[in-house]
Design a protein around this motif. Structure first.
Motif, mmCIF file in Angstrom:
data_model
loop_
_atom_site.group_PDB
_atom_site.id
_atom_site.type_symbol
_atom_site.label_atom_id
_atom_site.label_comp_id
_atom_site.label_asym_id
_atom_site.label_seq_id
_atom_site.Cartn_x
_atom_site.Cartn_y
_atom_site.Cartn_z
ATOM 1 N N VAL A 260 -52.541 52.126 25.158
ATOM 2 C CA VAL A 260 -52.845 51.135 24.014
ATOM 3 C C VAL A 260 -51.561 51.075 22.896
ATOM 4 O O VAL A 260 -51.046 50.111 22.425
ATOM 5 N N ILE A 261 -51.173 52.243 22.943
ATOM 6 C CA ILE A 261 -49.921 52.400 21.915
ATOM 7 C C ILE A 261 -48.847 51.602 22.389
ATOM 8 O O ILE A 261 -48.071 50.922 21.428
ATOM 9 N N ARG A 262 -48.561 51.472 23.667
ATOM 10 C CA ARG A 262 -47.541 50.383 24.050
ATOM 11 C C ARG A 262 -47.731 49.081 23.844
ATOM 12 O O ARG A 262 -47.140 48.434 23.820
ATOM 13 N N ILE A 263 -48.955 48.817 24.096
ATOM 14 C CA ILE A 263 -49.137 47.377 23.980
ATOM 15 C C ILE A 263 -49.160 47.006 22.375
ATOM 16 O O ILE A 263 -48.615 45.876 22.053
ATOM 17 N N LEU A 264 -49.567 47.882 21.586
ATOM 18 C CA LEU A 264 -49.484 47.656 20.097
ATOM 19 C C LEU A 264 -48.082 47.495 19.607
ATOM 20 O O LEU A 264 -47.771 46.652 18.715
ATOM 21 N N ASP A 265 -47.198 48.378 20.175
ATOM 22 C CA ASP A 265 -45.871 48.399 19.937
ATOM 23 C C ASP A 265 -44.965 47.164 20.264
ATOM 24 O O ASP A 265 -44.385 46.485 19.485
ATOM 25 N N ARG A 266 -45.373 46.715 21.629
ATOM 26 C CA ARG A 266 -44.619 45.597 21.895
ATOM 27 C C ARG A 266 -45.073 44.313 21.502
ATOM 28 O O ARG A 266 -44.437 43.460 20.900
ATOM 29 N N PHE A 267 -46.676 44.546 21.056
ATOM 30 C CA PHE A 267 -47.091 43.329 20.343
ATOM 31 C C PHE A 267 -46.452 43.111 19.056
ATOM 32 O O PHE A 267 -46.241 41.923 18.527
ATOM 33 N N ALA A 268 -46.325 44.022 18.358
ATOM 34 C CA ALA A 268 -45.680 44.095 16.777
ATOM 35 C C ALA A 268 -44.384 43.627 17.083
ATOM 36 O O ALA A 268 -43.972 42.804 16.131
ATOM 37 N N ARG A 269 -43.553 43.717 18.049
ATOM 38 C CA ARG A 269 -42.142 43.359 18.306
ATOM 39 C C ARG A 269 -42.204 41.829 18.463
ATOM 40 O O ARG A 269 -41.437 40.975 17.884
ATOM 41 N N VAL A 270 -43.270 41.118 19.251
ATOM 42 C CA VAL A 270 -43.565 39.958 19.581
ATOM 43 C C VAL A 270 -43.563 39.255 18.217
ATOM 44 O O VAL A 270 -43.064 38.166 18.026
ATOM 45 N N ILE A 271 -44.513 39.630 17.379
ATOM 46 C CA ILE A 271 -44.887 38.869 16.270
ATOM 47 C C ILE A 271 -43.920 39.060 14.741
ATOM 48 O O ILE A 271 -44.237 38.732 13.875
ATOM 49 N N GLY A 272 -42.970 40.150 15.432
ATOM 50 C CA GLY A 272 -42.269 40.291 13.998
ATOM 51 C C GLY A 272 -42.673 41.553 12.919
ATOM 52 O O GLY A 272 -42.119 41.562 11.599
ATOM 53 N N LEU A 273 -43.699 42.350 13.376
ATOM 54 C CA LEU A 273 -44.018 43.359 12.442
ATOM 55 C C LEU A 273 -43.214 44.480 12.305
ATOM 56 O O LEU A 273 -42.482 44.769 13.201
ATOM 57 N N THR B 70 -49.318 39.574 27.952
ATOM 58 C CA THR B 70 -48.619 38.101 28.225
ATOM 59 C C THR B 70 -49.344 37.063 27.511
ATOM 60 O O THR B 70 -48.701 36.113 27.051
ATOM 61 N N GLN B 71 -50.653 37.013 27.783
ATOM 62 C CA GLN B 71 -51.449 36.097 26.936
ATOM 63 C C GLN B 71 -51.490 36.047 25.505
ATOM 64 O O GLN B 71 -51.189 34.960 24.864
ATOM 65 N N VAL B 72 -51.202 37.062 24.678
ATOM 66 C CA VAL B 72 -50.930 37.254 23.299
ATOM 67 C C VAL B 72 -49.437 36.652 22.972
ATOM 68 O O VAL B 72 -49.462 35.973 21.857
ATOM 69 N N GLU B 73 -48.655 36.761 23.972
ATOM 70 C CA GLU B 73 -47.237 36.301 23.622
ATOM 71 C C GLU B 73 -47.386 34.831 23.497
ATOM 72 O O GLU B 73 -46.525 34.242 22.896
ATOM 73 N N GLN B 74 -48.188 34.465 24.414
ATOM 74 C CA GLN B 74 -48.244 32.595 24.472
ATOM 75 C C GLN B 74 -48.821 32.349 23.161
ATOM 76 O O GLN B 74 -48.653 31.327 22.623
ATOM 77 N N LEU B 75 -50.036 33.068 22.924
ATOM 78 C CA LEU B 75 -50.893 32.438 21.816
ATOM 79 C C LEU B 75 -50.111 32.762 20.382
ATOM 80 O O LEU B 75 -50.417 32.113 19.432
ATOM 81 N N ALA B 76 -49.226 33.563 20.354
ATOM 82 C CA ALA B 76 -48.402 34.019 19.146
ATOM 83 C C ALA B 76 -47.444 32.608 18.473
ATOM 84 O O ALA B 76 -47.317 32.467 17.354
ATOM 85 N N LYS B 77 -47.363 31.575 19.456
ATOM 86 C CA LYS B 77 -46.738 30.439 19.277
ATOM 87 C C LYS B 77 -47.605 29.317 18.480
ATOM 88 O O LYS B 77 -47.233 28.614 17.749
ATOM 89 N N THR B 78 -48.942 29.798 18.589
ATOM 90 C CA THR B 78 -49.977 28.670 18.073
ATOM 91 C C THR B 78 -51.001 29.295 17.135
ATOM 92 O O THR B 78 -51.609 28.545 16.328
ATOM 93 N N GLU B 79 -51.184 30.533 16.993
ATOM 94 C CA GLU B 79 -52.382 31.343 16.406
ATOM 95 C C GLU B 79 -51.637 31.935 15.234
ATOM 96 O O GLU B 79 -50.598 32.358 15.232
ATOM 97 N N LYS B 80 -52.546 32.210 14.227
ATOM 98 C CA LYS B 80 -52.018 33.078 13.109
ATOM 99 C C LYS B 80 -51.882 34.427 13.661
ATOM 100 O O LYS B 80 -52.959 35.009 14.270
ATOM 101 N N THR B 81 -51.318 35.000 12.953
ATOM 102 C CA THR B 81 -50.843 36.545 13.012
ATOM 103 C C THR B 81 -51.961 37.291 12.836
ATOM 104 O O THR B 81 -52.538 38.207 13.648
#
Length: 202
Positions: free
Chosen positions: A29-42, A81-92
């Motif tokens: 979970v922690i790795r998913i959260l860390d990587r997701f935060a980088r994807v969306i610029g948190l 992978t899916q979240v990275e794609q959704l980040a282009k169209t969905e609200k943070t």
């Protein structure tokens, strides 16, 4: 001690030994959260997980994400992978909300199964992800429905596993177990179920 990459586990004690009833597969979970935060610029300040939690509080739209529970184990493969794609169209905030709800639902499901398997009525939430109030809320609701009790640590003890390791050392010393400096060593991937909890009743 537990390492950064092994932080999604359901454990129970059988006499003096810990037993894994659930473990994460492939990613934590922690790795998913860390990587997701980088994807969306948190920001990483104070931590990616905390900032995701704050954004999630603003979200209201649930976006379906891969949900994989295999027996007592969880797999987060495919979510990022899916979240990275959704980040282009969905609200943070909606992505943060959906990510939390999905990840934590999987953890709650396997914990409930572990409770049923072991007959326990108590759940202790520890570790960095354990600071998350939404996880604590979801876990508390499930455990209450089973007539049990949840105990959750606050951020002072969840962020640094060193506090947990030190407490285990205190227990061991109190029960007569000690190790000289010369015989001491560090094992980065020391599993919880390899440690005998001599302070518990045999």
């Amino acid at each position: 001690g537990k390492t950064r990459h092994r932080c999604v586990q359901s454990c129970c004690t059988l006499r003096q030994w810990w037993k894994y009833s659930s473990d994460r597969l492939f990613e934590s979970v922690i790795r998913i959260l860390d990587r997701f935060a980088r994807v969306i610029g948190l920001s990483n300040d104070p931590s990616p997980g905390y900032n995701i939690e704050q954004e999630a509080k603003k979200g209201s739209k649930y976006i379906p994400l891969p949900y994989v529970v295999k027996g007592m184990d969880v797999s987060f493969s495919g979510i990022l992978t899916q979240v990275e794609q959704l980040a282009k169209t969905e609200k943070t905030e909606d992505l943060c909300f959906s990510l939390q709800e999905t990840l934590f639902a999987m953890l709650v499901e396997t914990t409930e199964r572990a409770m049923a398997h072991t007959g326990t009525k108590e759940v202790l939430i520890v570790g960095g992800v354990g600071c998350n109030k939404r996880l604590q809320e979801m876990m508390t609701q499930m455990v209450a429905e089973r007539g049990g009790k949840v105990s959750a640590m606050d951020h002072r003890y969840c962020i640094d596993n060193g506090a947990m390791i030190a407490q285990a050392g205190i227990f061991a010393l109190q029960f007569g177990e000690s190790t000289s400096i010369e015989d001491s060593w560090c094992t980065q991937r020391y599993r919880t179920d390899q440690v005998q909890a001599i302070w518990r009743a045999p």
